[in-house]
Structure formats: C-alpha cells, structure tokens
Write a protein that holds these residues in place. Sequence first.
Motif, PDB file in Angstrom:
ATOM      1  N   TYR A 116       0.842  -1.192   0.000  1.00 43.22           N
ATOM      2  CA  TYR A 116       0.000   0.000   0.000  1.00 43.22           C
ATOM      3  C   TYR A 116       0.876   1.240   0.000  1.00 43.22           C
ATOM      4  CZ  TYR A 116       0.967   1.044   4.923  1.00 43.22           C
ATOM      5  OH  TYR A 116       1.594   1.370   6.096  1.00 43.22           O
ATOM      6  N   HIS A 117       0.280   2.320  -0.466  1.00 47.29           N
ATOM      7  CA  HIS A 117       0.868   3.635  -0.279  1.00 47.29           C
ATOM      8  C   HIS A 117      -0.268   4.642  -0.216  1.00 47.29           C
ATOM      9  CE1 HIS A 117       0.617   3.618  -4.736  1.00 47.29           C
ATOM     10  NE2 HIS A 117       0.458   4.922  -4.625  1.00 47.29           N
ATOM     11  N   ILE A 118       0.010   5.761   0.396  1.00 55.07           N
ATOM     12  CA  ILE A 118      -0.977   6.828   0.511  1.00 55.07           C
ATOM     13  C   ILE A 118      -0.417   8.017  -0.260  1.00 55.07           C
ATOM     14  CG2 ILE A 118      -2.224   8.357   2.083  1.00 55.07           C
ATOM     15  CD1 ILE A 118      -1.961   6.065   4.191  1.00 55.07           C
ATOM     16  N   THR A 119      -1.195   8.497  -1.226  1.00 56.75           N
ATOM     17  CA  THR A 119      -0.731   9.561  -2.101  1.00 56.75           C
ATOM     18  C   THR A 119      -0.731  10.909  -1.376  1.00 56.75           C
ATOM     19  OG1 THR A 119      -2.934  10.084  -2.953  1.00 56.75           O
ATOM     20  CG2 THR A 119      -1.687   8.332  -4.094  1.00 56.75           C
ATOM     21  N   ALA A 120      -0.138  11.903  -2.015  1.00 59.81           N
ATOM     22  CA  ALA A 120      -0.072  13.252  -1.433  1.00 59.81           C
ATOM     23  C   ALA A 120      -1.456  13.842  -1.207  1.00 59.81           C
ATOM     24  CB  ALA A 120       0.754  14.166  -2.342  1.00 59.81           C
ATOM     25  N   ASP A 121      -2.461  13.390  -1.997  1.00 55.63           N
ATOM     26  CA  ASP A 121      -3.823  13.889  -1.786  1.00 55.63           C
ATOM     27  C   ASP A 121      -4.686  12.890  -1.002  1.00 55.63           C
ATOM     28  OD1 ASP A 121      -3.855  12.139  -3.934  1.00 55.63           O
ATOM     29  OD2 ASP A 121      -5.250  13.318  -5.128  1.00 55.63           O
ATOM     30  N   ASP A 122      -4.038  12.073  -0.179  1.00 57.10           N
ATOM     31  CA  ASP A 122      -4.689  11.181   0.799  1.00 57.10           C
ATOM     32  C   ASP A 122      -5.526  10.055   0.192  1.00 57.10           C
ATOM     33  OD1 ASP A 122      -3.487  12.568   2.870  1.00 57.10           O
ATOM     34  OD2 ASP A 122      -5.198  13.914   3.137  1.00 57.10           O
ATOM     35  N   VAL A 123      -5.123   9.541  -0.945  1.00 53.09           N
ATOM     36  CA  VAL A 123      -5.764   8.363  -1.523  1.00 53.09           C
ATOM     37  C   VAL A 123      -4.970   7.139  -1.085  1.00 53.09           C
ATOM     38  CG1 VAL A 123      -6.425   7.146  -3.630  1.00 53.09           C
ATOM     39  CG2 VAL A 123      -6.635   9.648  -3.513  1.00 53.09           C
ATOM     40  N   PHE A 124      -5.663   6.192  -0.469  1.00 57.83           N
ATOM     41  CA  PHE A 124      -5.055   4.927  -0.051  1.00 57.83           C
ATOM     42  C   PHE A 124      -5.071   4.002  -1.260  1.00 57.83           C
ATOM     43  CE2 PHE A 124      -5.635   0.584   1.598  1.00 57.83           C
ATOM     44  CZ  PHE A 124      -4.521   0.471   2.417  1.00 57.83           C
ATOM     45  N   VAL A 125      -3.909   3.545  -1.692  1.00 58.16           N
ATOM     46  CA  VAL A 125      -3.780   2.673  -2.861  1.00 58.16           C
ATOM     47  C   VAL A 125      -3.252   1.328  -2.378  1.00 58.16           C
ATOM     48  CG1 VAL A 125      -2.704   2.344  -5.121  1.00 58.16           C
ATOM     49  CG2 VAL A 125      -3.297   4.663  -4.337  1.00 58.16           C
ATOM     50  N   LEU A 126      -3.976   0.263  -2.727  1.00 59.44           N
ATOM     51  CA  LEU A 126      -3.627  -1.085  -2.292  1.00 59.44           C
ATOM     52  C   LEU A 126      -3.465  -1.965  -3.524  1.00 59.44           C
ATOM     53  CD1 LEU A 126      -3.323  -2.922   0.233  1.00 59.44           C
ATOM     54  CD2 LEU A 126      -5.751  -3.458  -0.042  1.00 59.44           C
ATOM     55  N   ILE A 127      -2.320  -2.609  -3.650  1.00 61.75           N
ATOM     56  CA  ILE A 127      -2.049  -3.492  -4.782  1.00 61.75           C
ATOM     57  C   ILE A 127      -1.748  -4.883  -4.238  1.00 61.75           C
ATOM     58  CG2 ILE A 127      -0.531  -3.962  -6.736  1.00 61.75           C
ATOM     59  CD1 ILE A 127      -0.109  -0.861  -6.836  1.00 61.75           C
ATOM     60  N   THR A 128      -2.559  -5.843  -4.671  1.00 59.17           N
ATOM     61  CA  THR A 128      -2.426  -7.218  -4.204  1.00 59.17           C
ATOM     62  C   THR A 128      -2.225  -8.136  -5.391  1.00 59.17           C
ATOM     63  OG1 THR A 128      -4.043  -6.678  -2.472  1.00 59.17           O
ATOM     64  CG2 THR A 128      -3.465  -8.998  -2.743  1.00 59.17           C
ATOM     65  N   GLU A 129      -1.165  -8.905  -5.350  1.00 57.70           N
ATOM     66  CA  GLU A 129      -0.912  -9.880  -6.405  1.00 57.70           C
ATOM     67  C   GLU A 129      -1.248 -11.268  -5.879  1.00 57.70           C
ATOM     68  OE1 GLU A 129       3.087  -9.197  -7.698  1.00 57.70           O
ATOM     69  OE2 GLU A 129       2.608  -7.159  -8.374  1.00 57.70           O
ATOM     70  N   TYR A 130      -2.057 -11.978  -6.653  1.00 54.42           N
ATOM     71  CA  TYR A 130      -2.485 -13.332  -6.306  1.00 54.42           C
ATOM     72  C   TYR A 130      -1.899 -14.306  -7.328  1.00 54.42           C
ATOM     73  CZ  TYR A 130      -6.073 -10.856  -3.595  1.00 54.42           C
ATOM     74  OH  TYR A 130      -6.740 -10.033  -2.713  1.00 54.42           O
ATOM     75  N   ASP A 131      -2.226 -15.573  -7.178  1.00 48.15           N
ATOM     76  CA  ASP A 131      -1.758 -16.574  -8.129  1.00 48.15           C
ATOM     77  C   ASP A 131      -2.353 -16.355  -9.517  1.00 48.15           C
ATOM     78  OD1 ASP A 131      -0.261 -17.837  -6.170  1.00 48.15           O
ATOM     79  OD2 ASP A 131      -1.858 -19.249  -5.656  1.00 48.15           O
ATOM     80  N   ARG A 132      -3.650 -16.052  -9.575  1.00 46.76           N
ATOM     81  CA  ARG A 132      -4.342 -15.966 -10.861  1.00 46.76           C
ATOM     82  C   ARG A 132      -4.819 -14.562 -11.214  1.00 46.76           C
ATOM     83  NH1 ARG A 132      -7.572 -20.604  -8.504  1.00 46.76           N
ATOM     84  NH2 ARG A 132      -8.819 -18.828  -7.966  1.00 46.76           N
ATOM     85  N   ALA A 133      -4.580 -13.594 -10.360  1.00 46.57           N
ATOM     86  CA  ALA A 133      -5.089 -12.248 -10.615  1.00 46.57           C
ATOM     87  C   ALA A 133      -4.282 -11.228  -9.821  1.00 46.57           C
ATOM     88  CB  ALA A 133      -6.565 -12.165 -10.218  1.00 46.57           C
ATOM     89  N   ALA A 134      -4.519  -9.970 -10.123  1.00 46.34           N
ATOM     90  CA  ALA A 134      -3.933  -8.867  -9.365  1.00 46.34           C
ATOM     91  C   ALA A 134      -5.045  -7.843  -9.159  1.00 46.34           C
ATOM     92  CB  ALA A 134      -2.767  -8.257 -10.121  1.00 46.34           C
ATOM     93  N   ALA A 135      -5.128  -7.295  -7.958  1.00 42.55           N
ATOM     94  CA  ALA A 135      -6.167  -6.312  -7.645  1.00 42.55           C
ATOM     95  C   ALA A 135      -5.523  -4.989  -7.257  1.00 42.55           C
ATOM     96  CB  ALA A 135      -7.039  -6.823  -6.499  1.00 42.55           C
ATOM     97  N   GLU A 136      -6.145  -3.909  -7.699  1.00 45.52           N
ATOM     98  CA  GLU A 136      -5.733  -2.572  -7.281  1.00 45.52           C
ATOM     99  C   GLU A 136      -6.971  -1.860  -6.769  1.00 45.52           C
ATOM    100  OE1 GLU A 136      -4.170   1.641  -9.074  1.00 45.52           O
ATOM    101  OE2 GLU A 136      -3.282  -0.187  -9.887  1.00 45.52           O
ATOM    102  N   GLU A 137      -6.876  -1.373  -5.544  1.00 46.30           N
ATOM    103  CA  GLU A 137      -7.974  -0.628  -4.933  1.00 46.30           C
ATOM    104  C   GLU A 137      -7.485   0.765  -4.575  1.00 46.30           C
ATOM    105  OE1 GLU A 137     -10.427  -3.111  -2.028  1.00 46.30           O
ATOM    106  OE2 GLU A 137      -8.528  -4.205  -2.115  1.00 46.30           O
TER     107      GLU A 137
END
Length: 176
Positions: A116-137
């Motif tokens: 995860y990282h939090i941007t300068a404008d306070d957006v929480f970004v979550l990147i998860t890599e799985y076996d069959r997929a990758a998710a970005e929230e």
Amino acid sequence: MDITQFVESSIGQWKSQRSAHHMIFSHFEAVRSEIEIVALTPDNPAAIELCQSYGIDPSQAVVPFQMSWEGESDWNDEVLKGSTVLVPIPDPHVPNQGRLLRDRGYAETIPAAARYHITADDVFVLITEYDRAAAEERIWFVNPNLRFRVSTIKTSDGTGVVTASFSSELRSLATA
C-alpha cells in the motif's frame, strides 16, 4: 495522512453501494452491503498469528483491524458475507507506504500480503498480487462520513481487466 489516520478514519459501520463490470461475462452487477470495521488491539491473537505466518515481528504492526461485510447482489440473489483480519506493517523508512496483511484476500479468498501507499492527496492505494489475478484498490474520503472506492481486478500477467468497480460508502451516523 498515514496508515494510522486512514484506519482510524475507517472505523465504524458503513452502507456500501457497489457497481461492478465483469468484463469476462459482459455483465453489470449492483451490490448493496453493510460493512463494519473495528479496531483490534495489538495483542489480538489473530493479528499476531497473521504476522507470524508471514515471518513478521508482530511489534512492527500498527492499528490492526477487522472488516466484516454482508450484502446482496442483483446478479444471482446470493448473500455475500465474510470477514477478514487486516494488519498494516508500515515501512519504517517511508511512513506513507508498507504492507497490508490479510487473512482473506479480495480477488481470491486466500491469505494475502499487499503493498500500500498513501498519495499526497490522501488516496489509499492497495495493490495485491495473487496466483491468478492482481487487484488494485483506491480509497479516499470525500468527508469524514463518505468515502469512495474504485477497484480493478486484472489477469495475473496484467494484460487484461477482468472486473472494474466503483463503491460509495456512507458511514452510519448512529455509530459515528
């Protein structure tokens, strides 16, 4: 904003309306759900066990929490229900980024360690890599009682989007 402020701002009961486009099925889905986010103590056995399962010293964890949800989809009328323990592990050198451990993932219902990282404008970004997929929230607060969340689920090689969704989440003021 840092991870502690983000989690503390998220504690409470939320009503969520999610619109999802499932590209592979050419289908649009609407999901209404109730989400409860509760703080856990640092000595919570589930949080400690989750850290240990990733070989992380539990003393590195901050603001562990549990998220539970129950909702209904218009796609197949099934009740969507679940719960997960989440443990943030901030980077000691860069306080606005780190790892988020979960005992149940978003795109695949297996344990997951996301970045995860939090941007300068306070957006929480979550990147998860799985076996069959990758998710970005991406999650951000419009005000203390309204937050938005967008997510994409991509193929594991990142070449295609499988699902794209947008959620608006309104805090229940009775518990705020």
